[in-house]
Each structure stands twice: as structure tokens, then as C-alpha cells.
Design an enzyme around this catalytic site. Structure first.
Site, short mmCIF file in Angstrom:
data_model
loop_
_atom_site.label_atom_id
_atom_site.label_comp_id
_atom_site.label_asym_id
_atom_site.label_seq_id
_atom_site.Cartn_x
_atom_site.Cartn_y
_atom_site.Cartn_z
CE LYS A 1 -4.12 -1.86 0.05
NZ LYS A 1 -5.09 -1.78 -0.93
CD GLU B 1 -10.11 4.51 -0.18
OE1 GLU B 1 -9.91 5.72 0.01
OE2 GLU B 1 -9.62 3.68 -0.41
CB SER C 1 -0.36 -7.88 -1.38
OG SER C 1 -1.11 -8.64 -0.74
C1 LIG Z 1 -1.97 -6.77 2.07
C2 LIG Z 1 -3.07 -6.50 1.17
N1 LIG Z 1 -3.14 -6.98 -0.02
C3 LIG Z 1 -4.30 -6.80 -0.67
C4 LIG Z 1 -5.26 -5.72 -0.51
C5 LIG Z 1 -6.21 -5.62 -1.51
O1 LIG Z 1 -6.05 -4.49 -2.18
P1 LIG Z 1 -5.62 -4.56 -3.72
O2 LIG Z 1 -6.60 -5.49 -4.41
O3 LIG Z 1 -5.87 -3.12 -4.21
O4 LIG Z 1 -4.26 -5.05 -3.98
C6 LIG Z 1 -5.12 -5.20 0.61
C7 LIG Z 1 -5.74 -4.08 1.26
O5 LIG Z 1 -6.24 -3.76 2.25
C8 LIG Z 1 -3.90 -5.43 1.53
O6 LIG Z 1 -3.82 -4.94 2.82
#
Ligand SMILES: Cc1ncc(COP(=O)(O)O)c(C=O)c1O
Lengths: 326, 425
Positions: free
Chosen positions: B102, B124, B395
Site C-alpha cells: 500500500k 478511505e 502483498s
Molecule cells: C496486504 C494487502 N493485500 C491486498 C489488499 C487488497 O487491495 P488491492 O486489491 O488493491 O491490492 C490489501 C488491502 O487492504 C492489503 O492490505
């Protein structure tokens, strides 16, 4: 024509929607207005106009019917009916709550149109709703199948079924708070085909080329947003209102001011500043919120409030610079 | 700039970036009051991001290195590779400052706001990951910051609420609706419509009106850019597939973007299957967040994209064990890439994600976010179709999810779960 009395017009249901010479609105083209639709006629003949908003289905569709009739009696010259959408991003707390009440009551687009079919008001009716509600109206089998997890492809959503149904029901105009002029061509075309006005909002931040673009696409009236932010009753008239009306003075389209108008004195000040009409929503929704379903005094209060606002608007005309004449 | 005129089939990549749409998806379905701000943002995006005016992108990369900890490693996962009998590489976005990808976006946008002369940041947040990243970036760059967060999320993500406040951000609970991400976005849009003249809205994923989906993607595309170089260095070739979870889709587009032109590389977006893939129309509830897999076209939060909605067009409440995936929309570019067949939409359910969480923790010593755990769940179920060389985007890290995982693990009989009895009081 006396502007003191209400124009003599057939009830809405008996008028044909199609007495309108279309305006050329291609970019750079001129406006060749030769005749007005229901909405412009209502504004010019009842100048300065009172335009009221309430949410359909709040707290029930039966109540809405009584409220609309009360507003009509009280002197509303145009009536906007909100078709509730679950994500009302342009609304403040008052109308958000109204929309939640309407959704909790189970209000659907099909029921909404049934109500409009039944209404026989003198004031032309407009629908105010968010773009997704227009896109999804009249869902196809394909989209149902896709939702159940079945094979794609689905049909692309289309604005036409909604506009056709709106025309059928005798609605005179559509207002879509999340549809800027840049995205409006499909809806604009469909509305043209059915002689329905498409009203655009002009914000305090709208200037220059974008203002021209909006004013070349708008029909019915320009909805002048009185201040930045969301809908909701306020205690005063914002300076932005005066600035916006000054910026719009050169355009030959009626201007109605909304967002925050709640009292007769506001209406007077706004009309005195050059507006052709005032739009009032939250102040009326507040009255509805104070009463439960099936509560008769609500209708009487709405009628009285409409009268106060209409009188305020008339007072303002006395001080108005140069009321625009047809 | 005219938006429709640039629609040539042979438009250069640069011209393509200036378009409002991805095929039919995307656009700018917002209140008129916001349109001038979006145009201003488009202009800033073109100058600073696409053209590196005033060295913006250089400063962004430097700060992501020194403050954010980039580049992140691409790590060969030895035991997973053994388990699945193919080479599995993990892109370690869990090691970015703050514990998730993020920050790539949040720092980029806060810096951009600064270049634009904005004085205030709003954002948000759902799980609180984007909110914490934005609060960190705003503190780092000395900008006042307010975060909107649904009441339900405030209550279930307390540590992140504290983290935001530690970094000096105000946290505004949103009471409307179910009190989750969708309502938080609504309220942030309302704030922005009021304060647009001096405020920038740091949107948290590749969603929202143009230019946000491109802007956020470009800030996140560092994930795939690094991974693409790293895999060629370490494995000597491009991967057969890249797997990433998808909520709004920012880590997904970030991981995929540089690989989109590489047609030999299969791209898998793994959504939250929740407890079931069927929408309950009566209740207006979807027990999943599998928008790409099961959604239909509509407009939400400024873009035409795939949505979880009823036949009438009301948006339904989505559900997932992972708060960060719990959203009824998805980025418009992903909708387009799914439509063209370039990206394969898939989903795994809550249980598969929880098992994925435990498995990576156990086998590799990495506690992944529950969001990322969906990608790992997919790997377990479908590794056979992923080829010999697979990149999985981790992620984020899972510290934030421990409480949820303990609770959910106790409720179920999870094959990959360790003995958690020691935690009982
Ligand atoms: C670690 C992590 N992965 C994925 C996401 C999902 O968001 P996005 O699909 O935009 O990557 C989030 C959202 O809070 C997250 O914290």
C-alpha cells in the site's frame, strides 16, 4: 401573461411530452430554441419557480403520493422524485437517511414508475437518481445468468430501457448527480429521442470550457449548486451562489439554485440575485423524517412549507435585476 | 485535451495513458464539483508521473528506497517449491515499510499532492492498511491527514486505528450502512466534494474515476518491474505465471502491469470466494467479494466496472474473511483485462485462504496477510496449471490478521493450522 397566477396548463398526465423543438447542442453549435419543453415552460410561466425534491418511498410509496400532491397544491412548479440508490455519494446526512428509509421499505424502480404512472400533478415531474440505476433498469436474462456464476458474455448495460419507461410514465426530466457532461452522451441521445430534458449540475468549481460544454448540453434548466459539498439544509445563502449566477448570466437557459436552500428568505435572496428558480430538498425531507408512515400532518406541513418558499421566491423577484423574459 | 478524440487503435502507450477508459470500462462518473479536480490531477499525472517533470519520479523512487525499503526481494520459496514440484518465487511486498504494498501508492500520491500544492490529505481505509500507509506517508512528508474508516472496521482493526493516530492522522469513523470500505469511500468522496480546492484524495486502490486507476497502477507497477528483472536474473527467464490476490486490484495491477505485454506469462487474479459464490438478492448480500469472477457491469465510485449488484442496480454488501478484499467493485483495468482474456479471474474461499496463511507461516517462516493468503490458497489448489516457474505476490504481512486468524481457526478444522491451544486462556 400574469406571472402572479399559476399558468393554466393541463394536468401533467394529459400533456403530450412532444411539443419541443430540439436545440442544436453540438459543440460550437448554436442554441436555436424555438419552443420549450414542459420544464422550461413551467419555469418561465411560473417565474420564479419553486422546484421541490423528495425521495420516493420515504417512508412508503403511498406516503410519497400524498406528499407529491401536497407539494403540487402548495405551489411547487416542478417536482423532483428521488429514485433511491444504495450509494448516494452526492447526498448529505438528511437525504442519505431518506434514501435508506426508502430502500428499507423495499422501493424498487418498477414500483417507482408505477407511482409516477398514477400521479396526476400540475407540476411536471423529474426523476433524480444515480447513473447505475439508469444503466441497470430492465435487466436482461444474460446478466441474470452471469450473476448466478454462469458463462459470460453478458449484455452491456444500456440507458434506453430506463428512458423509454420514464417517457412512458410521463416524466419530463432526468437529473443524475454522478453523471458529468463528459460521460453523458448516451443518456443525452436517449433523452433527445424521447423528448425528455436532461438537467446538468453546475458547481462552484465549474468554469471556462467546461461550463460551455455543460451549458451546450443542458436542457430544462441548469441546476446551480449553491456551494461545494453535499445536499443538506443550511442557515444561509452562500457567496458561491452569487458568483455562480453571475458566471451564468450570459447563457439563455433557466437557472435554478439548490443545495442548502431551506427558507423563504433564502429563496428571496437567491431569486433577487438572478435565479429563475430555487430547488429545495433537505428542508422538505426533514419534515418527512419527523413524521411516521401514514401521518396526515406531514402532507399539510409540506404544503405549507412549499407555500412559504414560493412566497419567498416571489418576494425576491421584486428586487431581481432583470427577470429573464421568454 | 479531448477525451474521445484520442481513441485511435494505434495510439502510443503514452497516448493510451491519457485515455479515460479501458475499452468501455473506467470513465469519470462523479459529481460535477469534482470534475475540475480530476482534470487538475490528470494534468499533474501527465507532467509529474509520465514526464518526470521536476524530477518527481526520481524523488519518488529515492523515497521508496530510503523510507519505504525498496527494492523488495524476490525469494525462491524452497519448501513450497518442493511441495508443488516446481519453482515458486515470492515477491516480498510484506517487507515494504508498513507491511504491505500500500505504501507504494500512498507515498506516490501524497508526494504528488505536495507537488500540486495541495494542503490536506484525505483517504478511505477498509482494513486500515491503506489508511496506515497514507498516515505514514503524510507524516513523512509533513501533510495534515484525515482517514475515513467504517465503524465495523474501526472496531475490528484497532491496532491500525492506533497506528494511524500515532502518525498524527485523524480517524473519522463512518456510521453509515454496514460500516466497511464501501461506506468509507462514499464518505471520503463527500469530504472531497466539499474541500476539493485544497485537498487531495489519496484513493487506496486502482479504482475510482480516471486518472486514479492509471495513477495508482503506475505507482504500484514497481512490483512487477522489479520482479520481472529479478526473475530473469535468478531463473534466467520469464515466469510461466504470476499470481496475485485482487480486492480493488492494486497489488494485482502492480504485479501484472509489466508482464501484460509478455504473452507467454499467464496472469491469475485471485479473489475472495468468501463462503459461497452466490448473491442473496433478497438480503442484498454477497457472501464473497469475487467481483471479476461473478460480477456484472455497472457504475460505482466513479468508474464503469464489474460489480456485485442486484438486478435493480443496488450495490450489495460483500464478504470476506480478509477485510482488504471485502469490496463490491474492482479496478476497471482488471475488468478490461479479464474481458480480453489476458487476465484469468479465479477465487478461493475463506477456508483455503486460512490454510494458505498457515502453510506459508509453517513452511517458509513468513506470516502473510489474509489478502495475500488467497493467492497462496490458489497455488495449493491449482499449481498444476501454473507451469514450472511461478511468481506469487505476497502483498503484505499478516501481523494485523492474527486475531482474526485465531478466531477463525478455532471455528474450523483446518488441515494446515498449528495447535493453537496454547493461546486459550
Ligand atoms: C496486504 C494487502 N493485500 C491486498 C489488499 C487488497 O487491495 P488491492 O486489491 O488493491 O491490492 C490489501 C488491502 O487492504 C492489503 O492490505
Amino acid at each position: 401573461m400574469s406571472r402572479e397566477t399559476r399558468a393554466e396548463r393541463a394536468p401533467r398526465s394529459e400533456r403530450t411530452g412532444n411539443e419541443v423543438a430540439r436545440k442544436l447542442r453540438a459543440d460550437g453549435g448554436e442554441q436555436l430554441a424555438t419552443a420549450d419543453g414542459d420544464i422550461e415552460t413551467a419555469i418561465r410561466e411560473n417565474h420564479p419557480a419553486l422546484i421541490t425534491y423528495i425521495t420516493a418511498g420515504d417512508p412508503s410509496l403511498e406516503d410519497t403520493k400524498a406528499y407529491v400532491e401536497a407539494l403540487d397544491r402548495g405551489g411547487a412548479d416542478l417536482i423532483e422524485l428521488g429514485l433511491p440508490f444504495s450509494e448516494p455519494t452526492a447526498e448529505g446526512p438528511t437525504i442519505q437517511a431518506a434514501i435508506n428509509r426508502a430502500l428499507d421499505a423495499g422501493t424498487t424502480p418498477a414500483q417507482f414508475f408505477d407511482l409516477v404512472d398514477e400521479l396526476e400533478t400540475e407540476a411536471p415531474l423529474l426523476v433524480m437518481t444515480y447513473y447505475n440505476m439508469i444503466l441497470q433498469y430492465g435487466p436482461s436474462e444474460a446478466s441474470r445468468a452471469s450473476k448466478a456464476g454462469a458463462a459470460k458474455p453478458q449484455n452491456k448495460p444500456d440507458v434506453r430501457p430506463f428512458v423509454e419507461r420514464a417517457a412512458d410514465a410521463g416524466l419530463s426530466g432526468i437529473i443524475v448527480p454522478d453523471l458529468p457532461a463528459e460521460e453523458a452522451d448516451p443518456l443525452r441521445d436517449a433523452c433527445d429521442d424521447h423528448d425528455i430534458d436532461l438537467v446538468f449540475i453546475v458547481a462552484p468549481t465549474t468554469e471556462g470550457e467546461r461550463l460551455d460544454r455543460i451549458m451546450s448540453r443542458v436542457s430544462g434548466f441548469a441546476y446551480v449548486q449553491a456551494r461545494l459539498g453535499t445536499t443538506g439544509a443550511r442557515a444561509d445563502v452562500s457567496n458561491a451562489t452569487h458568483d455562480s449566477l453571475a458566471r451564468l448570466a450570459g447563457y439563455d437557459v433557466p437557472k435554478a439554485v439548490g443545495f442548502g436552500v431551506s427558507e423563504g428568505d433564502h429563496a428571496a435572496e437567491i431569486v433577487a440575485a438572478g435565479a429563475d428558480g430555487v430547488i429545495v430538498g433537505s428542508a422538505l425531507v426533514d419534515i418527512i423524517a419527523d413524521h411516521g408512515a401514514g401521518d396526515a400532518p406531514a402532507a399539510a406541513e409540506l404544503e405549507a412549507k412549499a407555500r412559504e418558499l414560493k412566497q419567498g421566491a416571489r418576494r425576491g423577484r421584486e428586487e431581481a435585476p432583470e427577470p429573464e423574459q421568454p | 485535451m479531448s477525451n474521445t478524440e484520442s481513441d485511435h487503435a494505434d495510439a502510443s502507450a503514452d497516448q493510451a495513458n491519457r485515455k479515460r477508459t479501458f475499452g468501455d470500462y473506467g470513465g469519470q462518473y462523479v459529481p460535477e464539483a469534482l470534475m475540475p479536480a480530476l482534470q487538475e490531477l490528470e494534468d499533474a499525472y501527465e507532467r509529474y508521473v509520465l514526464e518526470n517533470e521536476d524530477g518527481f519520479m526520481d524523488e519518488f523512487s529515492e523515497r521508496m528506497r530510503d523510507f519505504g525499503g525498496r527494492p523488495t526481494p524476490l525469494q525462491h520459496a524452497d519448501r513450497l517449491s518442493e511441495r508443488y514440484d516446481r519453482d515458486i518465487y515470492l515477491k516480498r511486498e510484506d517487507l515494504v515499510h508498513g507491511g504491505a504494498h500500500k505504501l507504494n501508492n500512498a507515498l506516490g500520491q501524497v508526494l504528488l499532492a505536495k507537488y500540486m500544492g495541495k494542503e490536506r490529505i484525505i483517504a478511505e481505509t477498509g482494513a486500515g492498511q491503506h489508511g496506515t500507509a497514507t498516515a505514514m506517508a503524510a507524516a513523512h512528508l509533513d501533510m495534515p491527514c484525515e482517514i475515513y474508516m467504517g465503524r465495523t472496521d474501526v472496531n475490528r482493526q484497532r491496532p491500525n486505528v492506533y497506528r494511524m493516530r500515532m502518525n498524527g492522522a485523524a480517524v473519522n469513523p463512518v456510521e453509515a450502512g454496514s460500516g466497511t470500505l464501501k461506506e468509507a469511500i462514499n464518505e471520503t468522496l463527500r469530504d472531497w466534494a466539499t474541500t476539493v480546492e485544497n485537498t487531495h484524495y489519496v484513493i487506496g486502490s486502482v479504482v475510482g474515476p480516471h486518472p486514479f486507476p492509471r495513477l495508482v497502477r503506475d505507482f504500484q507497477s514497481v512490483i512487477g518491474a522489479e520482479a520481472r528483472e529479478q526473475i530473469q536474473e535468478q531463473a534466467g527467464r520469464l515466469p510461466d505465471s504470476v499470481v496475485a490476490c485482487a480486492g480493488g486490484g492494486s497489488n494485482t495491477m502492480g504485479a501484472f502491469h509489466e508482464f501484460v505485454p509478455d504473452e507467454s506469462v499467464d496472469l491469475y487474479a485471485v479473489e475472495a470466494g468468501g463462503s459461497s459464490l452466490k448473491i442473496d438478492e433478497e438480503e442484498g448480500v454477497a457472501p464473497n467479494s469475487a467481483t471479476l469472477s461473478t460480477g456484472t457491469d455497472g457504475v460505482l465510485h466513479g468508474a464503469l466496472t464489474k460489480l456485485l449488484q442486484t438486478d435493480d442496480g443496488q450495490i450489495v454488501e460483500s464478504h470476506s474473511v480478509s477485510a482488504g478484499l471485502d469490496y463490491a467493485g474492482v479496478g476497471p483495468e482488471l475488468s478490461r483485462l479479464v474481458e480480453t482474456g489476458r487476465v484469468t479471474p479465479t477465487s478461493v474461499d475463506d477456508e483455503a485462504a486460512l490454510n494458505g496463511f498457515h502453510r506459508l507461516s509453517n513452511l517458509e517462516g513468513i506470516i502473510p496477510a489474509l489478502e495475500s493468503s488467497h493467492a497462496l490458497g490458489y497455488l495449493e489448489e491449482n499449481h498444476e496449471e501454473l507451469g514450472d516457474l511461478v511468481v506469487v505476490n505476497v502483498s503484505g504481512r499478516g501481523d494485523k490478521d492474527l486475531e482474526t486468524v485465531l478466531e477463525e481457526t478455532e471455528k474450523r478444522d483446518l488441515e494446515a493450522a498449528p495447535d493453537v491451544e496454547v493461546f486459550d486462556a
